[in-house]
Scaffold this motif. Structure first.
Motif, mmCIF file in Angstrom:
data_model
loop_
_atom_site.group_PDB
_atom_site.id
_atom_site.type_symbol
_atom_site.label_atom_id
_atom_site.label_comp_id
_atom_site.label_asym_id
_atom_site.label_seq_id
_atom_site.Cartn_x
_atom_site.Cartn_y
_atom_site.Cartn_z
ATOM 1 N N ILE A 27 52.446 34.070 48.383
ATOM 2 C CA ILE A 27 53.235 32.853 48.181
ATOM 3 C C ILE A 27 53.060 31.938 49.381
ATOM 4 N N GLU A 28 52.891 30.664 49.090
ATOM 5 C CA GLU A 28 52.965 29.644 50.134
ATOM 6 C C GLU A 28 54.212 28.825 49.807
ATOM 7 N N ILE A 29 54.961 28.475 50.826
ATOM 8 C CA ILE A 29 56.172 27.675 50.663
ATOM 9 C C ILE A 29 55.880 26.277 51.186
ATOM 10 N N VAL A 30 55.987 25.292 50.306
ATOM 11 C CA VAL A 30 55.715 23.907 50.671
ATOM 12 C C VAL A 30 57.044 23.159 50.691
ATOM 13 N N ILE A 31 57.512 22.865 51.894
ATOM 14 C CA ILE A 31 58.767 22.134 52.061
ATOM 15 C C ILE A 31 58.421 20.664 52.261
ATOM 16 N N VAL A 32 58.969 19.813 51.410
ATOM 17 C CA VAL A 32 58.773 18.376 51.564
ATOM 18 C C VAL A 32 60.112 17.772 51.966
ATOM 19 N N ASP A 33 60.197 17.416 53.236
ATOM 20 C CA ASP A 33 61.403 16.809 53.793
ATOM 21 C C ASP A 33 61.395 15.331 53.442
ATOM 22 N N GLY A 63 42.807 28.766 45.333
ATOM 23 C CA GLY A 63 44.132 29.287 45.035
ATOM 24 C C GLY A 63 44.238 30.784 45.186
ATOM 25 N N MET A 64 43.245 31.405 45.788
ATOM 26 C CA MET A 64 43.263 32.853 45.977
ATOM 27 C C MET A 64 43.386 33.164 47.468
ATOM 28 N N ILE A 65 44.139 34.202 47.766
ATOM 29 C CA ILE A 65 44.228 34.711 49.131
ATOM 30 C C ILE A 65 43.277 35.893 49.215
ATOM 31 N N MET A 66 43.187 36.512 50.348
ATOM 32 C CA MET A 66 42.269 37.621 50.557
ATOM 33 C C MET A 66 42.455 38.748 49.537
ATOM 34 N N GLY A 67 43.663 38.942 49.037
ATOM 35 C CA GLY A 67 43.899 39.963 48.016
ATOM 36 C C GLY A 67 43.369 39.506 46.678
ATOM 37 N N SER A 68 43.656 40.281 45.664
ATOM 38 C CA SER A 68 43.143 39.940 44.341
ATOM 39 C C SER A 68 44.171 39.191 43.490
ATOM 40 N N TYR A 69 45.270 38.801 44.093
ATOM 41 C CA TYR A 69 46.317 38.117 43.346
ATOM 42 C C TYR A 69 46.259 36.618 43.587
ATOM 43 N N PRO A 70 46.592 35.818 42.581
ATOM 44 C CA PRO A 70 46.566 34.364 42.771
ATOM 45 C C PRO A 70 47.695 33.904 43.695
ATOM 46 N N LEU A 71 47.402 32.870 44.448
ATOM 47 C CA LEU A 71 48.398 32.271 45.326
ATOM 48 C C LEU A 71 49.353 31.425 44.492
ATOM 49 N N VAL A 72 50.644 31.589 44.739
ATOM 50 C CA VAL A 72 51.682 30.792 44.104
ATOM 51 C C VAL A 72 52.279 29.878 45.172
ATOM 52 N N SER A 73 52.276 28.597 44.902
ATOM 53 C CA SER A 73 52.897 27.627 45.805
ATOM 54 C C SER A 73 54.299 27.336 45.298
ATOM 55 N N VAL A 74 55.286 27.528 46.166
ATOM 56 C CA VAL A 74 56.671 27.206 45.836
ATOM 57 C C VAL A 74 56.995 25.895 46.541
ATOM 58 N N VAL A 75 57.166 24.842 45.756
ATOM 59 C CA VAL A 75 57.435 23.506 46.280
ATOM 60 C C VAL A 75 58.946 23.304 46.332
ATOM 61 N N ILE A 76 59.436 22.979 47.540
ATOM 62 C CA ILE A 76 60.872 22.799 47.751
ATOM 63 C C ILE A 76 61.111 21.422 48.357
ATOM 64 N N PRO A 77 61.605 20.472 47.552
ATOM 65 C CA PRO A 77 61.990 19.190 48.131
ATOM 66 C C PRO A 77 63.286 19.383 48.934
#
Length: 100
Positions: free
Chosen positions: A41-47, A4-18
């Motif tokens: 941020i990762e954006i997870v689009i669920v169509d 859940g971490m990206i190259m930086g020191s901040y945690p990755l946040v997943s934004v789930v969008i149905p």
């Protein structure tokens, strides 16, 4: 990375969008997430089986923004779409955003 971490020191946040038939709203939805000051941020689009041009819009954004993950599933309802997004998310934290 897997934790859940990206190259930086901040945690990755997943934004789930149905998403289901929201061609009139999805651009504004995506833009609102992309304009956030927090960038890990990762954006997870669920169509959920959209029949309008929602998928084409998301796929065009996906070409410009690799942080967008697009998942297509058979229409199963918003709860199933959210749960699928959680399964596909990589972030340490998960946020939900409706596409309309």
């Amino acid at each position: 990375m897997g934790n859940g971490m990206i190259m930086g020191s901040y945690p990755l946040v997943s934004v789930v969008i149905p998403m289901y038939n929201v061609e009139n709203y999805i651009v504004e939805t995506l833009e609102s997430v992309l304009k956030q000051t927090y960038k890990d941020i990762e954006i997870v689009i669920v169509d959920d089986g959209s029949k309008d041009s929602s998928a084409d819009i998301v796929k065009a954004y996906q070409q410009k923004f690799p942080s967008i993950k697009y998942i297509l599933q058979e229409n199963s309802g918003v709860s199933v779409a959210r749960n699928r997004g959680v399964t596909e998310a990589s972030g340490q934290y998960i946020a939900f955003l409706d596409s309309d």
